[in-house]
Design a protein around this motif. Structure first.
Motif, PDB file in Angstrom:
ATOM      1  N   ILE A  36      57.709  30.604  58.087  1.00  0.00           N
ATOM      2  CA  ILE A  36      59.097  31.040  58.291  1.00  0.00           C
ATOM      3  C   ILE A  36      59.275  32.523  58.004  1.00  0.00           C
ATOM      4  O   ILE A  36      60.363  33.069  58.155  1.00  0.00           O
ATOM      5  N   GLY A  37      58.207  33.205  57.606  1.00  0.00           N
ATOM      6  CA  GLY A  37      58.239  34.650  57.475  1.00  0.00           C
ATOM      7  C   GLY A  37      59.028  35.186  56.303  1.00  0.00           C
ATOM      8  O   GLY A  37      59.510  36.312  56.337  1.00  0.00           O
ATOM      9  N   LYS A  38      59.164  34.409  55.245  1.00  0.00           N
ATOM     10  CA  LYS A  38      59.953  34.860  54.087  1.00  0.00           C
ATOM     11  C   LYS A  38      59.097  35.518  53.010  1.00  0.00           C
ATOM     12  O   LYS A  38      59.588  36.320  52.226  1.00  0.00           O
ATOM     13  N   ALA A  39      57.823  35.150  52.953  1.00  0.00           N
ATOM     14  CA  ALA A  39      56.959  35.691  51.900  1.00  0.00           C
ATOM     15  C   ALA A  39      56.459  37.077  52.287  1.00  0.00           C
ATOM     16  O   ALA A  39      56.255  37.381  53.460  1.00  0.00           O
ATOM     17  N   ALA A  40      56.276  37.923  51.294  1.00  0.00           N
ATOM     18  CA  ALA A  40      55.748  39.271  51.518  1.00  0.00           C
ATOM     19  C   ALA A  40      54.394  39.378  50.827  1.00  0.00           C
ATOM     20  O   ALA A  40      54.313  39.289  49.603  1.00  0.00           O
ATOM     21  N   PHE A  41      53.346  39.541  51.608  1.00  0.00           N
ATOM     22  CA  PHE A  41      52.002  39.607  51.058  1.00  0.00           C
ATOM     23  C   PHE A  41      51.672  41.067  50.756  1.00  0.00           C
ATOM     24  O   PHE A  41      50.987  41.741  51.538  1.00  0.00           O
ATOM     25  N   VAL A  42      52.199  41.536  49.636  1.00  0.00           N
ATOM     26  CA  VAL A  42      52.092  42.960  49.316  1.00  0.00           C
ATOM     27  C   VAL A  42      51.386  43.208  47.990  1.00  0.00           C
ATOM     28  O   VAL A  42      51.384  44.327  47.486  1.00  0.00           O
ATOM     29  N   SER A  43      50.792  42.167  47.412  1.00  0.00           N
ATOM     30  CA  SER A  43      50.056  42.395  46.169  1.00  0.00           C
ATOM     31  C   SER A  43      48.768  43.140  46.481  1.00  0.00           C
ATOM     32  O   SER A  43      48.302  43.196  47.625  1.00  0.00           O
ATOM     33  N   SER A  44      48.191  43.700  45.463  1.00  0.00           N
ATOM     34  CA  SER A  44      46.946  44.441  45.619  1.00  0.00           C
ATOM     35  C   SER A  44      45.854  43.575  46.233  1.00  0.00           C
ATOM     36  O   SER A  44      45.142  43.989  47.159  1.00  0.00           O
ATOM     37  N   CYS A  45      45.722  42.344  45.742  1.00  0.00           N
ATOM     38  CA  CYS A  45      44.700  41.428  46.240  1.00  0.00           C
ATOM     39  C   CYS A  45      44.985  41.011  47.676  1.00  0.00           C
ATOM     40  O   CYS A  45      44.085  40.997  48.526  1.00  0.00           O
ATOM     41  N   ASP A  46      46.240  40.677  47.982  1.00  0.00           N
ATOM     42  CA  ASP A  46      46.587  40.214  49.328  1.00  0.00           C
ATOM     43  C   ASP A  46      46.338  41.286  50.376  1.00  0.00           C
ATOM     44  O   ASP A  46      45.873  41.002  51.479  1.00  0.00           O
ATOM     45  N   ILE A  47      46.659  42.520  50.041  1.00  0.00           N
ATOM     46  CA  ILE A  47      46.428  43.624  50.984  1.00  0.00           C
ATOM     47  C   ILE A  47      44.930  43.777  51.257  1.00  0.00           C
ATOM     48  O   ILE A  47      44.506  43.936  52.404  1.00  0.00           O
ATOM     49  N   ALA A  48      44.132  43.689  50.207  1.00  0.00           N
ATOM     50  CA  ALA A  48      42.679  43.835  50.374  1.00  0.00           C
ATOM     51  C   ALA A  48      42.101  42.706  51.216  1.00  0.00           C
ATOM     52  O   ALA A  48      41.338  42.942  52.168  1.00  0.00           O
ATOM     53  N   LYS A  49      42.480  41.478  50.897  1.00  0.00           N
ATOM     54  CA  LYS A  49      41.908  40.337  51.613  1.00  0.00           C
ATOM     55  C   LYS A  49      42.407  40.258  53.053  1.00  0.00           C
ATOM     56  O   LYS A  49      41.676  39.827  53.948  1.00  0.00           O
ATOM     57  N   SER A  50      43.653  40.671  53.272  1.00  0.00           N
ATOM     58  CA  SER A  50      44.178  40.690  54.636  1.00  0.00           C
ATOM     59  C   SER A  50      43.393  41.672  55.499  1.00  0.00           C
ATOM     60  O   SER A  50      43.042  41.374  56.648  1.00  0.00           O
ATOM     61  N   ALA A  51      43.086  42.834  54.947  1.00  0.00           N
ATOM     62  CA  ALA A  51      42.324  43.832  55.697  1.00  0.00           C
ATOM     63  C   ALA A  51      40.933  43.313  56.042  1.00  0.00           C
ATOM     64  O   ALA A  51      40.435  43.505  57.158  1.00  0.00           O
ATOM     65  N   LEU A  52      40.288  42.635  55.099  1.00  0.00           N
ATOM     66  CA  LEU A  52      38.947  42.112  55.335  1.00  0.00           C
ATOM     67  C   LEU A  52      38.966  40.934  56.304  1.00  0.00           C
ATOM     68  O   LEU A  52      38.077  40.804  57.157  1.00  0.00           O
ATOM     69  N   ALA A  53      39.986  40.073  56.193  1.00  0.00           N
ATOM     70  CA  ALA A  53      40.102  38.932  57.108  1.00  0.00           C
ATOM     71  C   ALA A  53      40.296  39.416  58.544  1.00  0.00           C
ATOM     72  O   ALA A  53      39.694  38.894  59.487  1.00  0.00           O
ATOM     73  N   ASN A  54      41.149  40.425  58.706  1.00  0.00           N
ATOM     74  CA  ASN A  54      41.383  40.963  60.049  1.00  0.00           C
ATOM     75  C   ASN A  54      40.149  41.657  60.606  1.00  0.00           C
ATOM     76  O   ASN A  54      39.965  41.728  61.822  1.00  0.00           O
ATOM     77  N   ALA A  55      39.299  42.150  59.721  1.00  0.00           N
ATOM     78  CA  ALA A  55      38.063  42.796  60.160  1.00  0.00           C
ATOM     79  C   ALA A  55      36.951  41.782  60.421  1.00  0.00           C
ATOM     80  O   ALA A  55      35.893  42.142  60.935  1.00  0.00           O
TER      81      ALA A  55
ATOM     82  N   GLU B 225      44.840  49.636  53.578  1.00  0.00           N
ATOM     83  CA  GLU B 225      44.097  49.020  54.671  1.00  0.00           C
ATOM     84  C   GLU B 225      43.242  50.052  55.402  1.00  0.00           C
ATOM     85  O   GLU B 225      42.101  49.767  55.791  1.00  0.00           O
ATOM     86  N   ALA B 226      43.789  51.255  55.592  1.00  0.00           N
ATOM     87  CA  ALA B 226      43.038  52.320  56.268  1.00  0.00           C
ATOM     88  C   ALA B 226      41.811  52.727  55.459  1.00  0.00           C
ATOM     89  O   ALA B 226      40.731  52.980  56.020  1.00  0.00           O
ATOM     90  N   ALA B 227      41.958  52.788  54.137  1.00  0.00           N
ATOM     91  CA  ALA B 227      40.825  53.166  53.285  1.00  0.00           C
ATOM     92  C   ALA B 227      39.717  52.108  53.346  1.00  0.00           C
ATOM     93  O   ALA B 227      38.531  52.435  53.407  1.00  0.00           O
ATOM     94  N   ILE B 228      40.115  50.840  53.341  1.00  0.00           N
ATOM     95  CA  ILE B 228      39.133  49.751  53.430  1.00  0.00           C
ATOM     96  C   ILE B 228      38.451  49.780  54.797  1.00  0.00           C
ATOM     97  O   ILE B 228      37.223  49.639  54.904  1.00  0.00           O
ATOM     98  N   LYS B 229      39.242  49.973  55.840  1.00  0.00           N
ATOM     99  CA  LYS B 229      38.682  50.022  57.187  1.00  0.00           C
ATOM    100  C   LYS B 229      37.697  51.180  57.328  1.00  0.00           C
ATOM    101  O   LYS B 229      36.628  51.034  57.936  1.00  0.00           O
ATOM    102  N   ALA B 230      38.035  52.339  56.765  1.00  0.00           N
ATOM    103  CA  ALA B 230      37.146  53.498  56.843  1.00  0.00           C
ATOM    104  C   ALA B 230      35.820  53.218  56.138  1.00  0.00           C
ATOM    105  O   ALA B 230      34.741  53.614  56.623  1.00  0.00           O
ATOM    106  N   ALA B 231      35.873  52.540  54.993  1.00  0.00           N
ATOM    107  CA  ALA B 231      34.647  52.207  54.265  1.00  0.00           C
ATOM    108  C   ALA B 231      33.783  51.235  55.067  1.00  0.00           C
ATOM    109  O   ALA B 231      32.548  51.336  55.072  1.00  0.00           O
ATOM    110  N   LEU B 232      34.421  50.302  55.743  1.00  0.00           N
ATOM    111  CA  LEU B 232      33.684  49.349  56.573  1.00  0.00           C
ATOM    112  C   LEU B 232      32.995  50.064  57.739  1.00  0.00           C
ATOM    113  O   LEU B 232      31.836  49.785  58.051  1.00  0.00           O
ATOM    114  N   VAL B 233      33.742  50.969  58.376  1.00  0.00           N
ATOM    115  CA  VAL B 233      33.159  51.729  59.489  1.00  0.00           C
ATOM    116  C   VAL B 233      31.977  52.569  59.002  1.00  0.00           C
ATOM    117  O   VAL B 233      30.924  52.631  59.653  1.00  0.00           O
TER     118      VAL B 233
END
Length: 555
Positions: free
Chosen positions: A370-389, A434-442
């Motif tokens: 339903i789009g009410k939760a905000a995944f903005v914790s430090s861990c959620d941001i990191a894992k979201s970036a890795l999952a999308n990658a 997310e950009a910093a994590i993506k840059a490290a992956l690249v």
């Protein structure tokens, strides 16, 4: 042979061909409707779940794919009773009308941007109607063909109903691929995602007309008609099928012996593999569609091969062989798939492994329909970036209140928390992390997409074929085995329920459950434990408890 005898045989043969063709065509159409949605999960997530993050939206789309399956047992009960009391023909004629209407209506739905929360609500309702309709379809088609078939050819005849699933998948993928290509050439690459996705749903109205016309030409099943004439039809199918232990134990046996594996194996082979290749291996959707079309085409032939083989050596050894092959190949097969489809990803994973060190209380399962939760914790941001990658990572616990740290080989990135910040500022913090994590992956060599020049397409197709062999060996004889397992009086009701719990609740939720496990755990192979467990259950129960049924009379 006299002319009269020859003419009668020819008429009987033509009649049997009509029965198989009409039943299989209608079932293929219904599978076409259902499979469009699964093949367009990525587009659906962007169109109807715009308010969610990429990961949460994709999980929501996969969950909605499963919701349609969740309603299949209800349809099995409703149409099963109709089929056992009023007749086989009327029940599965109604199912094709319901399915066709719901699918065409999806083509007309507004998007999230146009109608807000109303859009996904309407989509959910139509998915429920689709699942309800499909719950009554399979049992009717399989029983109808089996009750027309000569005893020694029952496996081969009903395997055409099984092959209709692949024909439906093939047609869905072909229409999607053709629409993508045509719109890309004539309008532009963005047209399909913007509005072109509606075309495969709209095409279903023509297929519906053909299916209804073919099924109107059919007469009632001779086995059911004979039982009706004798006054032996069940007056209380539910009580008889599930209230009498002699029938209930058959329902339980069907579910645990074959349907647990069928749901797990088939939907891993034809759907979760698509999710795995697109989301984790970053293979282009057009390439996936082409590979799956090839696999579906081969499977359509193999269903009939294994169905006919079961007429000779028995249903049990063929089905047991198929589920055992899949069980043994799950983990090796998916590892081979990574090395063949995206060797750069496999090389980077070995050279620069990734880990996330975070406070466990700071990490959430990123699913919020339903789009009410905000995944903005430090861990959620990191894992979201890795999952999308599409990157596997190890999890390590950190002290409470710590910021999540992502380790990519020797590089160390601190993921910043956006909790409690204004929306614009939170978005900026999240984007920066997310950009910093993506840059490290690249930098570590993790590819943004699979390189077509390095992709071993024949290797990928070979892996798919092994899974296809397992799935078709299990599914090809399945219809005949289930029909033979149950008595005529409650066959439609008793057969349909375990079938649709297995395919609906186990199979339909394979993509969602496996992807959610991966998102939570971080290992792109962890989701395979879901189909492994259900397949293992069936291997054991089939080996020790399932009887052979191929020589049983349907009367």
């Amino acid at each position: 042979m006299t002319d009269t005898t020859a003419g009668a045989a020819q008429e009987k043969g033509a009649s049997m061909r009509t029965v198989v063709a009409a039943s299989s065509a209608g079932t293929a159409f219904e599978w076409y409707d259902f499979f469009i949605f699964g093949s367009l999960a990525q587009v659906i997530s962007k169109t109807f779940f715009t308010g969610l993050s990429d990961t949460a939206g994709y999980v929501a789309a996969l969950a909605l794919f499963g919701v349609g399956f969740a309603f299949r047992p209800l349809g099995a009960l409703v149409f099963g009773k109709i089929g056992d009391q009023a007749g086989r023909k009327g029940a599965f004629l109604a199912t094709v009308l319901l399915m066709g209407g719901a699918t065409f209506a999806i083509a007309l739905l507004p998007t999230f941007q146009q109608a807000g929360i109303i859009a996904p609500i309407l989509l959910i309702i139509l998915r429920c109607v689709q699942g309800f309709a499909l719950g009554g379809e399979y049992g009717g088609a399989a029983i109808y063909v089996a009750e027309h078939s000569p005893p020694g050819l029952r496996g081969r005849a009903t395997s055409w109903v099984q092959s209709s699933a692949s024909l439906g998948l093939f047609a869905a993928l072909m229409v999607i691929l053709a629409t993508r290509w045509a719109l890309g050439a004539l309008v532009g690459p963005e047209a399909f995602d913007d509005w072109g996705w509606r075309i495969p749903f709209a095409v279903s109205i023509g297929l519906l007309a053909v299916s209804v016309w073919m099924r109107l030409k059919l007469s009632e099943s001779p086995t059911f008609a004979r039982m009706k004439e004798e006054g032996a039809a069940s007056k209380a199918p539910y009580a008889e099928a599930f209230g009498q232990w002699k029938n209930l134990k058959l329902v339980l046996l069907a579910f645990f012996a074959v349907m647990s594996a069928q749901g797990a194996v088939w939907y891993t082979t034809f759907f979760y593999i698509q999710t795995f290749m697109e989301k984790f291996l970053k293979v282009a959707p057009g390439t996936i569609n082409g590979l799956m079309m090839g696999a579906a085409a081969v499977s359509a032939v193999l269903y009939v091969v294994f169905g006919a083989l079961s007429d000779r050596i028995g249903r049990k050894p063929v089905m047991l062989g198929g589920m055992t092959l899949a069980l043994a190949f799950y983990f090796p097969g998916f590892h081979l798939l990574e090395r063949a489809a995206n060797p750069a990803l496999a090389e980077a994973s070995a050279r620069a492994p990734v880990s996330v060190t975070a406070d466990p209380a700071d990490c959430a399962l990123q699913f919020d329909p339903i789009g009410k939760a905000a995944f903005v914790s430090s861990c959620d941001i990191a894992k979201s970036a890795l999952a999308n990658a599409g990157v596997s990572y190890a999890n390590h616990a950190a002290p409470a209140g710590s910021q999540a740290v992502v380790q990519v080989g020797q590089a160390r990135i601190v993921s910043q928390s956006a909790k409690g910040l204004p929306a614009a500022e939170a978005k900026a913090v999240k984007t920066a992390s997310e950009a910093a994590i993506k840059a490290a992956l690249v930098e570590a060599g993790y590819p943004a997409a699979a390189d077509p020049a390095r992709m071993n397409l024949w290797g990928v197709f070979g892996v798919l074929l092994v899974f296809v062999i397992g799935a078709t060996a299990l599914y090809g004889p399945l219809a005949a085995a289930l029909v033979e397992l149950f008595p005529t009086r409650v066959r439609y009701t008793a057969l349909s329920l375990p079938y649709h719990i297995g395919t609906g609740w186990i199979g339909g939720f394979v993509p969602f459950s496996a992807f959610a496990i991966v998102a939570a755990v971080g290992d792109i192979y962890a989701g395979l434990w879901y189909p492994v467990i259900f397949t293992l259950i069936s291997v054991l129960v089939t080996a020790f408890l399932l009887p052979e049924t191929k020589d049983r009379s349907l009367d």
